[in-house]
Design an enzyme around this catalytic site. Structure first.
Site, PDB file in Angstrom:
ATOM      1  N   CYS A 177      35.303  39.238  47.648  1.00 56.36           N
ATOM      2  CA  CYS A 177      36.382  38.343  48.055  1.00 56.36           C
ATOM      3  C   CYS A 177      35.887  36.916  47.865  1.00 56.36           C
ATOM      4  O   CYS A 177      34.695  36.669  47.736  1.00 56.36           O
ATOM      5  CB  CYS A 177      36.723  38.542  49.518  1.00 56.36           C
ATOM      6  SG  CYS A 177      37.149  40.235  49.902  1.00 56.36           S
ATOM      7  N   ARG A 211      37.549  36.100  41.694  1.00 48.91           N
ATOM      8  CA  ARG A 211      36.791  37.034  42.542  1.00 48.91           C
ATOM      9  C   ARG A 211      37.672  38.166  43.078  1.00 48.91           C
ATOM     10  O   ARG A 211      37.183  39.069  43.745  1.00 48.91           O
ATOM     11  CB  ARG A 211      36.180  36.293  43.730  1.00 48.91           C
ATOM     12  CG  ARG A 211      34.996  35.446  43.359  1.00 48.91           C
ATOM     13  CD  ARG A 211      34.337  34.909  44.594  1.00 48.91           C
ATOM     14  NE  ARG A 211      33.673  35.938  45.374  1.00 48.91           N
ATOM     15  CZ  ARG A 211      32.406  36.278  45.252  1.00 48.91           C
ATOM     16  NH1 ARG A 211      31.655  35.672  44.385  1.00 48.91           N
ATOM     17  NH2 ARG A 211      31.891  37.220  46.006  1.00 48.91           N
ATOM     18  N   TRP A 241      39.674  40.968  47.654  1.00 49.55           N
ATOM     19  CA  TRP A 241      39.516  42.100  46.736  1.00 49.55           C
ATOM     20  C   TRP A 241      39.179  43.266  47.655  1.00 49.55           C
ATOM     21  O   TRP A 241      38.087  43.350  48.199  1.00 49.55           O
ATOM     22  CB  TRP A 241      38.396  41.803  45.754  1.00 49.55           C
ATOM     23  CG  TRP A 241      37.975  42.988  44.948  1.00 49.55           C
ATOM     24  CD1 TRP A 241      36.981  43.875  45.252  1.00 49.55           C
ATOM     25  CD2 TRP A 241      38.524  43.431  43.715  1.00 49.55           C
ATOM     26  NE1 TRP A 241      36.886  44.828  44.281  1.00 49.55           N
ATOM     27  CE2 TRP A 241      37.819  44.591  43.318  1.00 49.55           C
ATOM     28  CE3 TRP A 241      39.556  42.968  42.898  1.00 49.55           C
ATOM     29  CZ2 TRP A 241      38.097  45.282  42.158  1.00 49.55           C
ATOM     30  CZ3 TRP A 241      39.822  43.670  41.740  1.00 49.55           C
ATOM     31  CH2 TRP A 241      39.105  44.813  41.369  1.00 49.55           C
ATOM     32  N   ASN A 279      33.443  37.994  53.368  1.00 49.34           N
ATOM     33  CA  ASN A 279      33.220  38.666  52.092  1.00 49.34           C
ATOM     34  C   ASN A 279      32.030  39.601  52.279  1.00 49.34           C
ATOM     35  O   ASN A 279      30.973  39.163  52.729  1.00 49.34           O
ATOM     36  CB  ASN A 279      32.898  37.637  50.994  1.00 49.34           C
ATOM     37  CG  ASN A 279      32.423  38.306  49.711  1.00 49.34           C
ATOM     38  OD1 ASN A 279      32.888  39.383  49.364  1.00 49.34           O
ATOM     39  ND2 ASN A 279      31.490  37.667  49.029  1.00 49.34           N
ATOM     40  N   GLY A 280      32.208  40.871  51.975  1.00 50.26           N
ATOM     41  CA  GLY A 280      31.100  41.821  52.125  1.00 50.26           C
ATOM     42  C   GLY A 280      31.599  43.107  52.758  1.00 50.26           C
ATOM     43  O   GLY A 280      32.796  43.401  52.742  1.00 50.26           O
ATOM     44  N   GLU A 284      26.917  56.010  25.692  1.00 52.94           N
ATOM     45  CA  GLU A 284      27.365  54.774  26.331  1.00 52.94           C
ATOM     46  C   GLU A 284      26.717  53.554  25.666  1.00 52.94           C
ATOM     47  O   GLU A 284      27.375  52.537  25.453  1.00 52.94           O
ATOM     48  CB  GLU A 284      27.048  54.827  27.842  1.00 52.94           C
ATOM     49  CG  GLU A 284      27.345  53.559  28.625  1.00 52.94           C
ATOM     50  CD  GLU A 284      28.794  53.075  28.509  1.00 52.94           C
ATOM     51  OE1 GLU A 284      29.650  53.804  27.992  1.00 52.94           O
ATOM     52  OE2 GLU A 284      29.041  51.930  28.912  1.00 52.94           O
ATOM     53  N   LYS A 317      28.969  50.613  24.018  1.00 50.57           N
ATOM     54  CA  LYS A 317      28.835  49.211  24.423  1.00 50.57           C
ATOM     55  C   LYS A 317      28.516  48.350  23.214  1.00 50.57           C
ATOM     56  O   LYS A 317      29.054  47.272  23.025  1.00 50.57           O
ATOM     57  CB  LYS A 317      27.707  49.121  25.463  1.00 50.57           C
ATOM     58  CG  LYS A 317      27.870  48.138  26.551  1.00 50.57           C
ATOM     59  CD  LYS A 317      28.645  48.606  27.735  1.00 50.57           C
ATOM     60  CE  LYS A 317      30.023  49.123  27.409  1.00 50.57           C
ATOM     61  NZ  LYS A 317      30.685  49.767  28.518  1.00 50.57           N
ATOM     62  N   GLU A 361      31.522  48.112  20.705  1.00 50.55           N
ATOM     63  CA  GLU A 361      32.676  47.461  21.337  1.00 50.55           C
ATOM     64  C   GLU A 361      32.567  45.935  21.294  1.00 50.55           C
ATOM     65  O   GLU A 361      33.554  45.248  21.084  1.00 50.55           O
ATOM     66  CB  GLU A 361      32.705  47.953  22.788  1.00 50.55           C
ATOM     67  CG  GLU A 361      33.815  47.482  23.644  1.00 50.55           C
ATOM     68  CD  GLU A 361      33.703  48.077  25.061  1.00 50.55           C
ATOM     69  OE1 GLU A 361      34.728  48.177  25.702  1.00 50.55           O
ATOM     70  OE2 GLU A 361      32.590  48.403  25.523  1.00 50.55           O
ATOM     71  N   HIS A 417      20.798  67.870  11.742  1.00 44.96           N
ATOM     72  CA  HIS A 417      21.904  68.706  11.254  1.00 44.96           C
ATOM     73  C   HIS A 417      22.948  67.875  10.505  1.00 44.96           C
ATOM     74  O   HIS A 417      24.093  68.292  10.408  1.00 44.96           O
ATOM     75  CB  HIS A 417      22.543  69.458  12.420  1.00 44.96           C
ATOM     76  CG  HIS A 417      21.578  70.402  13.089  1.00 44.96           C
ATOM     77  ND1 HIS A 417      21.064  71.514  12.467  1.00 44.96           N
ATOM     78  CD2 HIS A 417      20.997  70.356  14.317  1.00 44.96           C
ATOM     79  CE1 HIS A 417      20.219  72.133  13.287  1.00 44.96           C
ATOM     80  NE2 HIS A 417      20.158  71.442  14.417  1.00 44.96           N
ATOM     81  N   LYS A 421      41.364  45.407  29.157  1.00 37.60           N
ATOM     82  CA  LYS A 421      40.577  45.858  30.316  1.00 37.60           C
ATOM     83  C   LYS A 421      41.132  47.160  30.886  1.00 37.60           C
ATOM     84  O   LYS A 421      40.377  48.026  31.281  1.00 37.60           O
ATOM     85  CB  LYS A 421      40.566  44.757  31.391  1.00 37.60           C
ATOM     86  CG  LYS A 421      39.638  45.047  32.560  1.00 37.60           C
ATOM     87  CD  LYS A 421      38.178  45.001  32.150  1.00 37.60           C
ATOM     88  CE  LYS A 421      37.254  45.482  33.244  1.00 37.60           C
ATOM     89  NZ  LYS A 421      35.934  45.883  32.713  1.00 37.60           N
TER      90      LYS A 421
HETATM   91  O1  M6R Z   1      39.616  51.832  33.697  1.00 36.81           O
HETATM   92  P1  M6R Z   1      38.980  53.043  33.084  1.00 36.81           P
HETATM   93  O2  M6R Z   1      37.618  53.304  33.586  1.00 36.81           O
HETATM   94  O3  M6R Z   1      39.853  54.253  33.191  1.00 36.81           O
HETATM   95  O4  M6R Z   1      38.890  52.701  31.542  1.00 36.81           O
HETATM   96  C1  M6R Z   1      38.533  53.650  30.604  1.00 36.81           C
HETATM   97  C2  M6R Z   1      38.159  53.005  29.286  1.00 36.81           C
HETATM   98  O5  M6R Z   1      39.271  52.349  28.736  1.00 36.81           O
HETATM   99  C3  M6R Z   1      37.016  52.003  29.461  1.00 36.81           C
HETATM  100  O6  M6R Z   1      35.910  52.600  30.058  1.00 36.81           O
HETATM  101  C4  M6R Z   1      36.574  51.399  28.120  1.00 36.81           C
HETATM  102  O7  M6R Z   1      36.005  52.399  27.335  1.00 36.81           O
HETATM  103  C5  M6R Z   1      35.598  50.252  28.388  1.00 36.81           C
HETATM  104  N1  M6R Z   1      36.137  49.016  27.911  1.00 36.81           N
HETATM  105  C6  M6R Z   1      34.261  50.403  27.773  1.00 36.81           C
HETATM  106  O8  M6R Z   1      33.423  49.331  28.022  1.00 36.81           O
END
Ligand code: M6R
Length: 596
Positions: free
Chosen positions: A2, A27, A71, A97-98, A469, A473, A476, A492, A591
C-alpha cells in the site's frame, strides 16, 4: 503493497495528501482514503482510485492528516476495508502498509474487551490496541502497542486531541520522512514527497518517529533515542516511482527477498485450508498459463514429494478441451493477475466437473477468487513489469506452503521433515538476497549472450521447469529466441542446432541428476556452444567444464528453483537492457491476458 503519506504543516492537508497519493498509485489502488484533524477527525474513504475519492470529497479543513492507497492483502477491496481506520471513539486514525501477523489473536482479545470492529483487515486490530493503551500520550501508546505486534508494518497515527504531531513507525516496510519548511511529511515512498521536498531522512526497523511542524524525533520502540542524518536526493519523479531502479522489472527482481518474506508471514503451514478440505483427493491437477504454468510444473515435484499424491499439470488453454478423469481431484489454479481468461475458463470447467478448487493469486478480489473454493494470496505487492518475477517467486512459496499442508493432511510428512522444510522456507529471503548480491557478476555473464541467435536453457528434474522459465523470461524481454529443454533430451534432436552463436545456460545444482548434467554440459561444449553454468557455491567441477559459472547458495535441491530463478531473471534483464529493449512493456504483450 500500500502507499501511505502523512502531512503536518501550515497548509491545508487534504489537497497535499491527495496529490501525494496520486504519486503512490503505482503501489496499488483498489481503494483509498484520508483522515484530517479538524475539530474532530474527518475521515473519508472509498473503493476505487484516488480520482474517485477526490471527486466525492467534501471540503475539509485541517493542517494535519494521513492518506492511504490500498493494495489489498487481508479483506477484499471495499469501502469498509479501505484505510484509514479509526478507534471506537473516533479519536485515533491510523494508516498501515504491511501485514500484522498476529492480528486474529489481537482482534479476538480486543473484541472480548469490548472493542467494535468494522472491517476484515489486519490493520484495524492495531488502532484498537493503540486506543487501549492511550493515556494522554500518543507516542507512548503506539510504542506500547507495537510491543504486542508481530509482522511487517509502516504506520502513521494521529489523535484528535494531539494536533501537533503524527506518530509513525516501521518494521520491515519502507518509511521515509520528508523535511519541508514549517511542514513535514511521512511516506512509504519518496515519490509521495518529491512535489514538496527533496530533503529526506530514512526510518529504520523498530523505530518510532514523532513528527511535528518544525522537526522530527526518532527513538526505538523500547525508547532509546536515535539520531538520523537528513539527505538531499536528486531523483526525478520517474526515478522515485521505480525506487531509483532503471526499470520496474529490476526493482521487482530486487524486491523478491521482501516479497518471499511477506508471503511466508504467519502461515507455515496454512492450516486454514483444513477447514474446507476433507483430505479425500487422490489426484492434484495444477492449471495455469505462461510463467504461472512453469510455477505449476515446479509445484508437481513439490506436491508429489511432500504429499505423495500424483500431480498432473496442464495449461489453462488446453484443460477445457481435454477429458480428464476427474474423480477425487483437487484442482489448483495459479494466476498472478487472477484475470487470465484461459485460467478462469478452466476454473469454471473444474467446478462444473465437480472438483474442489484452490487459486493461488496475487490480486485480492480478482475474478479467479470468485470462481474457486479457497484462495491463497501470494502477497508479492503490485507487479508493474509485464515479465512476471516477484509474483513467480511467491507462487513457488505458495506451492511449498500448500505442499507442506497437503503433507500434513495426508500424513506423509514426518514432523522432522516439516521442521526441516519450514526452516529452509524461512531462509529463502536470505538465499534470494545473496543471489542479488552477485548481480554484477551475473551481468558480466549475461553480456556474453547479447549477440546470440538462439539460447538454450537446460535442466533436469525440478529445474527442468526452471529452465523453461529462464527461456521464457529471456525471449519475452530480449527478443532473442530461447528454448528450455530437459538436459537429457538435447541429444534427441536439438543438438543439431548448437553452434558458437547458441549459448547454453545449464542449471546444475548438486542433486541426484548432477552427474548426468555434467555429461550434458560436456556434450554441448563439444559442439562449440559457450556454456554458462548455474551451480552451488563451492562446486569446483563446474568451472572445469563451463565458460562461466554463476554460484547460488546451497539449498536442499527441492528448493533450488528459488535462488536459480533469480539468476535467470537477471540474465534476461541484463541482455534486454544491453539490447535496449522495452523491458517493462515488451512488444505485443500485456500484463494480464483477458482473451482466450
Ligand atoms: O496472470 P497470470 O499469472 O495468469 O498470467 C499468465 C501469463 O500470461 C504470464 O505468466 C506471462 O507468461 C508472463 N508475462 C511471463 O512473464
Amino acid at each position: 503493497m500500500c502507499g501511505i503519506v502523512g502531512y503536518i504543516g501550515e497548509n491545508e492537508a487534504a489537497p497535499i495528501l491527495l496529490r501525494a497519493l496520486k504519486r503512490l498509485e503505482y503501489r496499488g489502488y483498489d481503494s483509498a482514503g484520508l483522515v484530517v484533524v479538524d475539530n474532530d477527525l474527518a475521515c473519508y474513504k472509498d473503493k476505487g482510485m484516488i480520482d474517485a475519492l477526490e471527486q466525492n470529497l467534501p471540503k475539509i479543513s485541517g493542517k494535519i492528516g494521513l492518506g492511504h492507497t490500498r493494495w489489498a492483502t487481508h479483506g477484499k477491496p471495499s469501502k469498509e476495508n479501505a484505510h484509514p481506520f479509526l478507534d471506537c471513539k473516533g479519536k485515533i486514525g491510523i494508516i498501515h502498509n504491511g501485514i500484522i501477523e498476529n492480528h486474529l489473536e489481537l482482534r479476538s482479545q480486543l473484541i472480548k474487551e469490548g472493542h467494535k470492529f468494522t472491517s476484515e483487515t489486519d490493520t484495524e486490530a492495531l488502532v484498537h490496541l493503540i486506543e487501549k493503551h492511550y493515556n494522554g500520550n500518543l507516542e507512548k501508546a503506539v510504542k506500547e502497542s507495537l510491543k504486542q505486534v508481530h509482522g511487517s508494518y509502516a504506520i502513521a497515527v494521529i489523535h484528535k486531541d494531539e494536533n501537533d504531531n503524527i506518530v509513525a513507525a516501521r518494521c520491515e516496510s519502507p518509511l521515509v520522512i520528508g523535511i519541508g519548511s514549517k511542514e513535514n511529511f511521512i511516506a512509504s515512498d519518496i515519490a509521495a514527497l518529491l512535489d514538496y521536498t527533496n530533503k529526506v531522512a530514512y526510518v529504520m526497523d523498530n523505530e518510532v518517529v514523532k513528527l511535528t511542524r518544525n522537526g522530527f524525533e526518532i527513538s526505538t520502540v523500547q525508547g532509546e533515542p536515535v539520531s538520523r542524518n537528513v539527505e538531499t536526493i536528486s531523483w526525478s519523479m520517474e526515478d522515485a516511482e521505480k525506487g531509483g531502479y532503471e526499470h520496474y522489472m529490476l526493482k521487482e527482481i530486487f524486491e523478491q527477498p521482501m516479497a518471499i518474506h511477506n508471503s511466508l508471514l504467519g502461515r507455515i503451514p496454512d492450516l486454514t485450508i483444513n477447514e474446507f478440505m476433507n483430505g479425500k483427493f487422490t489426484t492434484i491437477r495444477i492449471i495455469a498459463c505462461g510463467t504461472s504454468y512453469h510455477a505449476g510444473l515446479i509445484g508437481k515435484y513439490i506436491f508429489e514429494n511432500f504429499s505423495k499424491v500424483p500431480v498432473v499439470v496442464e495449461m489453462g488453454s488446453e484443460y477445457r478441451y481435454s477429458e480428464p478423469i476427474h474423480e477425487n481431484t483437487l484442482v489448483v489454479l495459479i494466476t498472478q493477475s487472477g484475470e487470465t481468461a484461459d485460467t478462469l475458463a478452466a476454473a469454471r470447467e473444474a467446478k462444473r466437473r465437480g472438483n474442489m478448487t484452490i487459486a493461488i493469486t496475487n490480486v485480492v478480489g480478482s475474478s479467479i477468487t470468485r470462481e474457486v473454493d479457497y484462495t491463497f494470496y501470494t502477497r508479492a505487492g503490485p507487479e508493474i513489469g509485464v515479465a512476471a518475477t516477484k509474483t513467480f517467486i511467491t507462487q513457488l512459496v505458495a506451492l511449498y506452503i500448500l505442499g507442506i499442508t497437503f503433507g500434513l493432511i495426508k500424513r506423509t510428512l514426518e514432523y522432522d521433515k516439516i521442521r526441516e522444510h519450514t526452516s529452509t522456507l524461512r531462509k529463502l529471503p536470505r538465499y534470494a538476497q545473496s543471489v542479488l548480491d552477485e548481480a554484477e557478476h551475473i551481468k558480466k555473464c549475461a553480456l556474453t549472450m547479447v549477440d546470440a541467435t538462439d539460447v538454450f536453457y537446460i535442466g533436469r528434474n525440478i529445474n527442468y521447469p526452471t529452465a523453461l522459465e529462464g527461456a521464457l523470461k529471456f525471449k519475452e524481454i530480449s527478443y532473442i529466441h530461447a528454448e528450455g529443454y530437459p538436459a537429457g533430451e538435447l541429444k534427441h534432436g536439438p543438438l543439431a542446432l548448437l553452434t558458437p552463436q547458441t549459448p547454453v545456460v545449464a542449471i546444475a545444482p548438486k542433486d541426484h541428476t548432477y552427474d548426468k548434467l555434467l555429461g550434458n554440459i560436456s556434450e554441448v561444449s563439444a559442439r562449440g556452444s559457450p556454456v554458462i553454468a548455474i551451480g552451488y557455491q563451492d562446486d569446483t567441477e563446474l568451472s572445469k567444464l563451463a565458460d562461466n559459472v554463476i554460484y547460488v547458495p546451497e539449498v536442499p535441491p527441492l528448493f533450488s528453483p528459488v535462488p536459480i530463478s533469480v539468476v535467470v531473471q537477471l540474465l534476461a534483464y541484463y541482455v534486454a537492457r544491453e539490447r535496449k529493449c522495452s523491458i517493462d512493456k515488451p512488444r505485443h504483450l500485456a500484463k494480464s491476458v483477458t482473451v482466450e
